[in-house]
Design an enzyme around this catalytic site. Structure first.
Site, PDB file in Angstrom:
ATOM      1  N   GLN A 111       0.825  -1.286  -0.095  1.00 44.22           N
ATOM      2  CA  GLN A 111       0.070  -0.262   0.026  1.00 44.22           C
ATOM      3  C   GLN A 111       0.926   1.540  -0.150  1.00 44.22           C
ATOM      4  O   GLN A 111       2.026   0.991   0.029  1.00 44.22           O
ATOM      5  CB  GLN A 111      -1.064  -0.108   1.344  1.00 44.22           C
ATOM      6  CG  GLN A 111      -0.245   0.005   2.580  1.00 44.22           C
ATOM      7  CD  GLN A 111      -0.908  -0.369   3.734  1.00 44.22           C
ATOM      8  OE1 GLN A 111      -2.252  -0.660   3.562  1.00 44.22           O
ATOM      9  NE2 GLN A 111      -0.379  -1.333   4.691  1.00 44.22           N
ATOM     10  N   ASP A 122      -0.441   0.398  13.651  1.00 46.87           N
ATOM     11  CA  ASP A 122       0.165   2.001  14.067  1.00 46.87           C
ATOM     12  C   ASP A 122       0.286   1.365  15.695  1.00 46.87           C
ATOM     13  O   ASP A 122       1.070   2.551  16.198  1.00 46.87           O
ATOM     14  CB  ASP A 122      -1.173   3.178  14.125  1.00 46.87           C
ATOM     15  CG  ASP A 122      -2.435   2.185  14.630  1.00 46.87           C
ATOM     16  OD1 ASP A 122      -2.607   2.435  15.345  1.00 46.87           O
ATOM     17  OD2 ASP A 122      -3.238   2.043  14.090  1.00 46.87           O
ATOM     18  N   ASP A 176       1.000 -12.451   7.002  1.00 45.28           N
ATOM     19  CA  ASP A 176      -0.245 -12.378   7.307  1.00 45.28           C
ATOM     20  C   ASP A 176      -0.607 -13.141   7.640  1.00 45.28           C
ATOM     21  O   ASP A 176      -0.944 -14.405   8.237  1.00 45.28           O
ATOM     22  CB  ASP A 176      -0.177 -12.879   4.897  1.00 45.28           C
ATOM     23  CG  ASP A 176      -1.859 -13.613   4.809  1.00 45.28           C
ATOM     24  OD1 ASP A 176      -2.733 -12.748   5.445  1.00 45.28           O
ATOM     25  OD2 ASP A 176      -1.726 -13.505   3.491  1.00 45.28           O
ATOM     26  N   ASP A 182      -7.911  -5.425  13.290  1.00 42.93           N
ATOM     27  CA  ASP A 182      -8.159  -3.674  12.824  1.00 42.93           C
ATOM     28  C   ASP A 182      -7.777  -3.764  11.554  1.00 42.93           C
ATOM     29  O   ASP A 182      -6.725  -2.486  11.314  1.00 42.93           O
ATOM     30  CB  ASP A 182      -6.877  -3.261  13.851  1.00 42.93           C
ATOM     31  CG  ASP A 182      -6.867  -1.689  14.372  1.00 42.93           C
ATOM     32  OD1 ASP A 182      -7.286  -1.108  13.789  1.00 42.93           O
ATOM     33  OD2 ASP A 182      -5.414  -1.646  14.231  1.00 42.93           O
ATOM     34  N   GLU A 188     -16.622  12.129  10.727  1.00 46.56           N
ATOM     35  CA  GLU A 188     -17.554  11.513  10.300  1.00 46.56           C
ATOM     36  C   GLU A 188     -17.771  10.312  11.269  1.00 46.56           C
ATOM     37  O   GLU A 188     -16.914   9.629  12.359  1.00 46.56           O
ATOM     38  CB  GLU A 188     -18.009  10.741   9.527  1.00 46.56           C
ATOM     39  CG  GLU A 188     -16.787   9.749   8.749  1.00 46.56           C
ATOM     40  CD  GLU A 188     -16.779   9.348   7.344  1.00 46.56           C
ATOM     41  OE1 GLU A 188     -17.931   9.203   7.202  1.00 46.56           O
ATOM     42  OE2 GLU A 188     -15.831   8.967   7.464  1.00 46.56           O
TER      43      GLU A 188
END
Lengths: 367, 367
Positions: free
Chosen positions: A148, A201, A255, A276, A353
């Site tokens: 990514q 994170d 993975d 997560d 949001e």
């Protein structure tokens, strides 16, 4: 690279507009700036006047016969003087419109100017597709991993924000996210076995390690997320990512699917599984999309390693994406074992949001 | 009235752009749509090509020599087919750019389209001037009172939102605001005398009345705010505004300044004064602005009616407006009596920015 500054100014006239009168009223304002005019007349759809300045800026004046007048101005954002000139031109347009159409002006709307093509991208739309601007003032990290694009951008109010392939993941202000996906303070992690799927994170790991768990295993596929976060998201992860192994935790760079399969085969069981990984996919046609199958595979494997009285926590999606949330809940009825769930709506500061979080548990067989 | 839909699509090329090559690459895409082209060539500032369609829509293609390519498209938002056509055109532009400049394309950015001139206005910028779009789907109330414009708009996720003269005041989702301005759950209101300045949405009154106060007096200048909120903000105010007088509360429809002066003269004292009037003014030149004097007058009068061990709560401003916050804190040093203060940063869901709240109290003289 010089960014462009795009300003807009809109007028809604109360009654059908005399297109010609609008054009006549505003022409001198642009011409005073030394702008050259080109006018297109649709006859039945009003006018488009384009005004071009020698310095590379230009304006559009679109007059719709039903009373909508739209002004657009594109200029360079490179110096304060240019920005002032732009604002002054828009002020003059607004004054002139108010002078001429005083009683007939229903609404005037000037949006904050949009910066286009700047080094710093301040626009990261919400999951439900709304345009929102962040107060980003620095690109802290921007790398492509094998999985990514990883960006960490600094927001004045939210601290550093982790953005994975364009999706706002978590900011240093977002302890509310971490708390929610850990069960909102209602769980006792003392002496418990915990499995975190994703979570690169480090926020969840950092918070749980404080609570004296027996062992926390975190399975994150992307080493580069960990590397970026351990350096730039320290309000979120503290020092927990500095080593992949601690007294009561271990981080596997793998993975999670094969890991879950291995654990299921070995019969390894957890009190808590915290997923997560990613938000619920937005697709509304699960038949055509293997993402739902992938989600169900994760859920099924997670249930296999979850103790009978264990709990599975995960984020859902933006509260407005009701179709995606419903589809997700339908998947829960299709697992190998019957489950029940509850959900909670949480305000995560940097998301702009409301977000839905799920708690899922195995249905207890009645005695 | 048909709104216009403004779409943008931006490309950043890695190296200096061959402006002519960009133009040549994209011309056919627009021309296939039956759009008529007008090109302006600045020589030193690149190109602006304007493409006009018979149905009233048009596009701008702005090619900057430093490698920034900006596409704008304005069309009617009136039917799904038109929106699809717009999206398809943008898709084609994007495909074509990727085809031609494949290796040299650093960034592609397409923002959610902006709706301009619609009956429903979805754009309510933050206090720190950022562009944010709300998920507003209904205008519930829109009236001008003698004091301000009062709007109540329905948001899918936040419920009804009260907007006073363009400023987002409070949404039904925003219990966090009310809790914060009441002292974040750390105060005991039982048997206490409370004065609320402003607070026309009824949120503070509704929450305090639940806590068995001795007497709550609320002073709100604008009856129409109360009328709008008691009908449309019931998640915020419950039934507390249905009558202006209850067992332990009273609402005065008055300017709070003369009321404060009267109370000060009478020697009436309160345990809590909650100022819910307005945010700190954004002006950074208090000398030129009587708003700061007004704020200080309110503060001075409030301190006069506050018991020696009482507390004064108020909202500050967006955390990013540091100058305004500093100026506010300077005012606190200029009151008739010495005070101390603390502040708290709170995430109010509908604000889309972090907000500062103040607690102020009289400095205790050392014994």
């Amino acid at each position: 690279m010089a960014a462009a500054r795009h300003s807009t100014l809109d007028f809604m006239l109360g009654a059908t507009a005399d297109c010609n009168a609008v054009l006549k009223a505003l022409q001198p304002v642009f011409q005073e700036q030394g702008m050259t005019e080109t006018v297109h007349n649709w006859e039945d759809h009003g006018y488009l006047a384009t005004y071009i300045k020698k310095n590379g800026s230009f304006a559009n004046l679109r007059v719709h016969p039903h009373g909508l007048v739209l002004v657009d101005l594109q200029s360079y954002n490179d110096h304060a003087k240019g920005r002032e000139e732009t604002d002054q031109l828009l002020n003059k347009v607004e004054e002139r419109m108010k002078e001429v159409f005083h009683g007939n002006l229903k609404r005037v709307k000037r949006l904050p100017a949009i910066l286009r093509g700047g080094v710093i991208d301040r626009y990261w739309p919400t999951a439900d597709g709304r345009l929102v601007e962040y107060d980003i003032d620095e690109v802290v990290y921007d790398e492509d991993s094998p999985f990514q694009n990883i960006k960490i951008l600094h927001s004045k109010q939210f601290g550093n924000i982790l953005i994975l392939s364009g999706d706002v993941n978590l900011a240093e202000s977002d302890l509310a996210y971490t708390r929610a996906i850990m069960g909102s303070g209602k769980e006792d992690y003392t002496g418990k076995e915990v499995l975190i799927l994703g979570g690169g994170d480090g926020g969840i790991l950092y918070e749980i390690v404080k609570l004296n768990p027996k062992m926390v295993t975190m399975v994150e596929i992307d080493q580069m997320v960990i590397d970026g976060c351990k350096k730039h998201m320290r309000k979120t992860c503290g020092d927990v990512l500095d080593n992949l192994k601690g007294e009561c935790y271990e981080v596997l760079i793998e993975d999670c699917i094969p890991v879950l399969k291995r654990y299921a085969k070995e019969g390894r069981m957890f009190d808590y599984v915290i997923n997560d990984l990613t938000a619920v996919p937005i697709s509304t046609s699960p038949e055509e999309d293997s993402t739902w199958e992938f989600l169900r595979l994760i859920l099924d494997l997670s249930m296999k390693v979850l103790k009978q009285d264990g709990k599975y926590f995960t984020q859902g999606n933006c509260i407005n994406l009701t179709d995606a949330l419903t589809l997700y809940e339908e998947q829960l009825n299709r697992l190998y074992c019957p489950v029940e769930f509850s959900k909670e709506i949480v305000c995560v500061p940097s998301y702009m949001e409301l977000w839905v979080f799920y708690t899922i548990w195995k249905k207890q067989t009645e005695v």
